[in-house]
Design a protein around this motif. Structure first.
Motif, PDB file in Angstrom:
ATOM      1  N   ILE A  89       0.836  -1.196   0.000  1.00 34.40           N
ATOM      2  CA  ILE A  89       0.000   0.000   0.000  1.00 34.40           C
ATOM      3  C   ILE A  89       0.875   1.252   0.000  1.00 34.40           C
ATOM      4  O   ILE A  89       1.999   1.254   0.481  1.00 34.40           O
ATOM      5  CB  ILE A  89      -0.967   0.029   1.200  1.00 34.40           C
ATOM      6  N   HIS A 142      -2.374   0.716  -4.622  1.00 33.95           N
ATOM      7  CA  HIS A 142      -2.386  -0.643  -4.077  1.00 33.95           C
ATOM      8  C   HIS A 142      -1.785  -1.623  -5.072  1.00 33.95           C
ATOM      9  O   HIS A 142      -1.973  -1.502  -6.280  1.00 33.95           O
ATOM     10  CB  HIS A 142      -3.829  -1.060  -3.761  1.00 33.95           C
ATOM     11  N   ARG A 176      -1.755  -5.803  -5.449  1.00 32.61           N
ATOM     12  CA  ARG A 176      -2.525  -6.901  -4.879  1.00 32.61           C
ATOM     13  C   ARG A 176      -1.924  -8.278  -5.156  1.00 32.61           C
ATOM     14  O   ARG A 176      -1.609  -8.618  -6.284  1.00 32.61           O
ATOM     15  CB  ARG A 176      -3.961  -6.875  -5.415  1.00 32.61           C
ATOM     16  N   HIS A 202     -11.026  -5.665  -5.734  1.00 31.25           N
ATOM     17  CA  HIS A 202      -9.998  -4.734  -6.222  1.00 31.25           C
ATOM     18  C   HIS A 202      -9.818  -3.580  -5.237  1.00 31.25           C
ATOM     19  O   HIS A 202     -10.762  -3.113  -4.614  1.00 31.25           O
ATOM     20  CB  HIS A 202     -10.425  -4.192  -7.591  1.00 31.25           C
ATOM     21  N   GLN A 203      -8.573  -3.144  -5.108  1.00 28.60           N
ATOM     22  CA  GLN A 203      -8.245  -1.982  -4.275  1.00 28.60           C
ATOM     23  C   GLN A 203      -7.476  -0.948  -5.093  1.00 28.60           C
ATOM     24  O   GLN A 203      -6.809  -1.319  -6.058  1.00 28.60           O
ATOM     25  CB  GLN A 203      -7.404  -2.418  -3.066  1.00 28.60           C
ATOM     26  N   PRO A 204      -7.553   0.325  -4.651  1.00 29.92           N
ATOM     27  CA  PRO A 204      -8.289   0.888  -3.530  1.00 29.92           C
ATOM     28  C   PRO A 204      -9.787   0.612  -3.657  1.00 29.92           C
ATOM     29  O   PRO A 204     -10.351   0.648  -4.753  1.00 29.92           O
ATOM     30  CB  PRO A 204      -7.989   2.379  -3.604  1.00 29.92           C
ATOM     31  N   MET A 205     -10.426   0.335  -2.503  1.00 31.02           N
ATOM     32  CA  MET A 205     -11.834  -0.024  -2.455  1.00 31.02           C
ATOM     33  C   MET A 205     -12.617   1.050  -1.712  1.00 31.02           C
ATOM     34  O   MET A 205     -12.201   1.506  -0.652  1.00 31.02           O
ATOM     35  CB  MET A 205     -12.005  -1.372  -1.739  1.00 31.02           C
ATOM     36  N   THR A 249     -12.638   5.162   1.572  1.00 24.95           N
ATOM     37  CA  THR A 249     -11.796   4.431   0.620  1.00 24.95           C
ATOM     38  C   THR A 249     -10.608   3.849   1.377  1.00 24.95           C
ATOM     39  O   THR A 249      -9.991   4.542   2.196  1.00 24.95           O
ATOM     40  CB  THR A 249     -11.311   5.350  -0.515  1.00 24.95           C
ATOM     41  N   VAL A 261      -6.988   1.189   1.461  1.00 24.01           N
ATOM     42  CA  VAL A 261      -5.943   0.304   0.930  1.00 24.01           C
ATOM     43  C   VAL A 261      -5.475  -0.535   2.114  1.00 24.01           C
ATOM     44  O   VAL A 261      -5.270  -0.019   3.213  1.00 24.01           O
ATOM     45  CB  VAL A 261      -4.772   1.072   0.286  1.00 24.01           C
ATOM     46  N   THR A 280     -11.137  -7.119   3.043  1.00 23.80           N
ATOM     47  CA  THR A 280     -10.928  -5.676   2.893  1.00 23.80           C
ATOM     48  C   THR A 280     -12.223  -4.912   3.129  1.00 23.80           C
ATOM     49  O   THR A 280     -12.257  -3.922   3.876  1.00 23.80           O
ATOM     50  CB  THR A 280     -10.404  -5.353   1.479  1.00 23.80           C
ATOM     51  N   GLU A 281     -13.290  -5.386   2.535  1.00 24.02           N
ATOM     52  CA  GLU A 281     -14.581  -4.712   2.682  1.00 24.02           C
ATOM     53  C   GLU A 281     -15.099  -4.812   4.114  1.00 24.02           C
ATOM     54  O   GLU A 281     -15.799  -3.916   4.597  1.00 24.02           O
ATOM     55  CB  GLU A 281     -15.602  -5.297   1.706  1.00 24.02           C
TER      56      GLU A 281
END
Length: 622
Positions: free
Chosen positions: A4, A48, A50, A61-64, A72, A74, A102-103
């Motif tokens: 990140i 980001h 990954r 997918h990031q950044p999310m 938002t 990372v 992540t979410e």
């Protein structure tokens, strides 16, 4: 596991050109996908890289950003309890569009704000930009498995997983912090928030940070601390109950850490720690993948016989890998990868293991943390022996012996550090036993910089010693807060990530950490003659009867042998005797001669070589 990078500024940014280059600099951390996100006013940017582990789809997918586009993130790491948290948050009305951990962090922050870190079980370093609050929130896991560097000056705040990403910004000076260099030469690493580069910092383990965009303010705080010991400290406690609790906690941790959408394996050395992890994994999976590495020509490093016993007993899918012959050509590559040099030549076999295992799986479980939590290092027994046998010697006499060792015994003389440590009061202090260069030698090493050379390492070290009257509690807590995050976990992170391999550490589940320091008395960890007592009791309970509990094979290389002739000797002499080196040639030649005479200077010389290679690679000034 990922990389990140981010930047946030109080005022419009004058220089953004380096940002993409900074992201590319750590592409090895995430070869599967890349992303970059900016606010409309270009004052905040997140990038980001990954390595896909959980939810391999594009939904992760990031950044999310969340559904409302107000947050938002990372994120680098893994949240092992993300499924449980997802259910809990869903019941409170949070909506999810992916199956990624992540979410879950985004939803947790949306629900609990900065206190979200208290709910997370895992290894992590992440940053969340909150559009409404106009703030950037960063956090790092409790043990410090995942790295996080940052730089803050004149209202501009930057952060990254690896220092090399921030060094892509040539508008910022890349100059050595002399106090940090002093700590490096004494301790083998740069501790705490300090950084080898002036003006840069590390976010310490178990800490969070808030950057306010409108004011440019930075606030750093600790969100978790090691608990104080509150168990019974006498032999009347029920050891079987403690063993039951340890077994359940370790089984739970291993079970959670086996979760992934990619192949997972166990790094099986055949020692107590990795064998216990294999045993627990075998309870959770029908066919565990285990990996052992052979180093041809170095019989003392051969772990295969011990690993085969465990693999056969638990019927694992066992793979024995053979490391190729190592040459000194690898050192410049490792110097480039290690953002802050550390004095640990075992980074070489750790890199080779990661390289080989990555050909078979993307995630591997290792045994890191077992020694610090359960009293596994040899120096714990030596300290207890000193306390038992030397405590009655008058301090004045011990001080004389300590000073004589420093002045009359050459650097590298076996036992010199322990004799120097006699000037410490073991009721309250800890000697810097793993000191590579004492104060006198450090001063001589950098003669030309003496006027600006702050000899602060011993003072920094003693300030970090925990306030605890129990010697073993003091020593293990010291190692947990210093040696573990600044050496062991750095070594594993940088070498595994260079090979795009994620390494997990079941012993570092924070519930296990709290159990080890809060519930287990010292006499069940180590004595003056034995180490890792409780883990060995657990091994007796669940591992095969013929398992050798007393074997302790450190993960090392025969560096002393390599320095007698060949590519390593040539590289060391070329680097250290070059006119470019900052180190005093008389001291360097004395160390080289001492090594040839059989003194233990190989790791000290490694320290200087790795530092010089790193400094030249990144054109760092003094």
């Amino acid at each position: 596991m990922c990389g990140i990078l981010g930047i946030a500024s109080k005022l419009p940014l004058a220089n953004q050109d380096w940002f993409s280059e900074g992201s590319i600099a750590m592409s090895h951390r995430g070869p599967d996908d890349a992303g970059e996100w900016w606010t409309n006013d270009r004052r905040v940017g997140l990038a980001h890289r990954r390595l896909s582990i959980i939810d391999l789809s594009s939904a992760a997918h990031q950044p999310m950003s969340n559904v409302m586009k107000s947050l938002t993130i990372v994120f680098n790491g893994e949240i092992y309890n993300y499924k449980e948290l997802q259910l809990k948050l869903s019941s409170k009305g949070q909506i999810f569009k992916s199956n990624s951990d992540t979410e879950v962090i985004l939803a947790a922050y949306n629900m609990w704000g900065v206190d979200c870190v208290k709910y997370l079980i895992g290894m992590f370093a992440f940053a969340i930009f909150d559009t409404k609050a106009q703030s950037l929130f960063l956090a790092r896991d409790r043990a410090g498995e995942k790295p996080l560097f940052y730089h803050h000056v004149k209202g501009v705040f930057c952060f990254a997983s690896e220092l090399k990403s921030l060094m892509a910004n040539r508008g910022v000076s890349h100059q050595i912090d002399m106090g940090s260099l002093d700590c490096y030469l004494a301790m083998g690493f740069v501790p705490g928030e300090q950084c080898i580069l002036k003006g840069f910092k590390k976010l310490p383990p178990a800490h969070a940070l808030l950057f306010k965009l409108n004011t440019g303010e930075v606030k750093v705080w600790s969100y978790w601390r090691l608990p104080e010991f509150n168990g019974k400290s006498n032999s009347s406690m029920d050891k079987n109950l403690i063993l039951d609790e340890l077994e359940n906690l370790l089984e739970s941790s291993v079970g959670q850490q086996l979760t992934a959408d990619v192949p997972v394996g166990v790094l099986l050395s055949g020692g107590v720690d990795s064998s216990l992890i294999t045993a627990m994994a075998a309870r959770k999976l029908p066919k565990v993948k285990t990996f052992t590495i052979r180093f041809p020509g170095h019989g003392k490093l051969d772990e295969t016989e011990h690993a085969r016993l465990i693999a056969k007993y638990y019927n694992t899918e066992h793979v024995e890998l053979e490391a190729k012959a190592t040459t000194a050509d690898l050192l410049p590559k490792l110097a480039r990868q290690f953002d802050e040099p550390i004095i640990d030549s075992s980074m070489i076999p750790t890199y080779l293991v990661s390289q080989l295992v990555r050909q078979h799986c993307t995630v591997a479980l290792g045994g890191d943390g077992g020694d610090e939590l359960f009293g596994g290092y040899r120096h714990y027994s030596r300290l207890l022996w000193m306390q038992n046998h030397l405590g009655g010697i008058p301090y004045s006499l011990r001080l004389i012996i300590s000073n004589m060792a420093q002045w009359f015994l050459p650097v590298g003389f076996k036992g010199r550090n322990w004799l120097q440590g006699l000037d410490m009061d073991l009721k309250y202090e800890l000697p810097l036993i793993a000191s590579y260069y004492d104060k006198t030698t450090r001063r001589k090493l950098l003669t030309q910089l003496t006027s600006s050379w702050p000899l602060i390492a011993e003072e920094v070290d003693q300030k970090r010693v925990p306030k605890n009257t129990d010697l073993l509690q003091r020593a293990t807590r010291m190692d947990f807060a210093n040696y573990l995050p600044e050496d062991i976990l750095v070594k594993v992170d940088r070498t595994s990530m260079l090979n795009s391999l994620e390494v997990r550490a079941p012993f570092l589940d924070y519930r296990l950490i709290e159990f080890a320091f809060c519930r287990i008395p010292s006499y069940l960890k180590a004595t003056a003659t034995s180490k890792k007592l409780l883990l060995k009791e657990l091994a007796s309970r669940i591992l095969p009867p013929e398992f050798d509990q007393q074997r302790k094979q450190g993960f090392s290389i025969p560096l002393s042998s390599w320095l007698k002739a060949g590519s390593f000797r040539e590289l060391f002499h070329d680097v250290l005797l070059s006119t470019q080196t900052i180190f005093d040639q008389r001291i360097v030649r004395s160390l080289l001669r001492g090594q040839d005479l059989g003194r233990n200077n190989s790791e000290r010389l490694f320290a200087l070589v790795l530092f010089e290679l790193w400094r030249r690679e990144y054109a760092v000034t003094i």
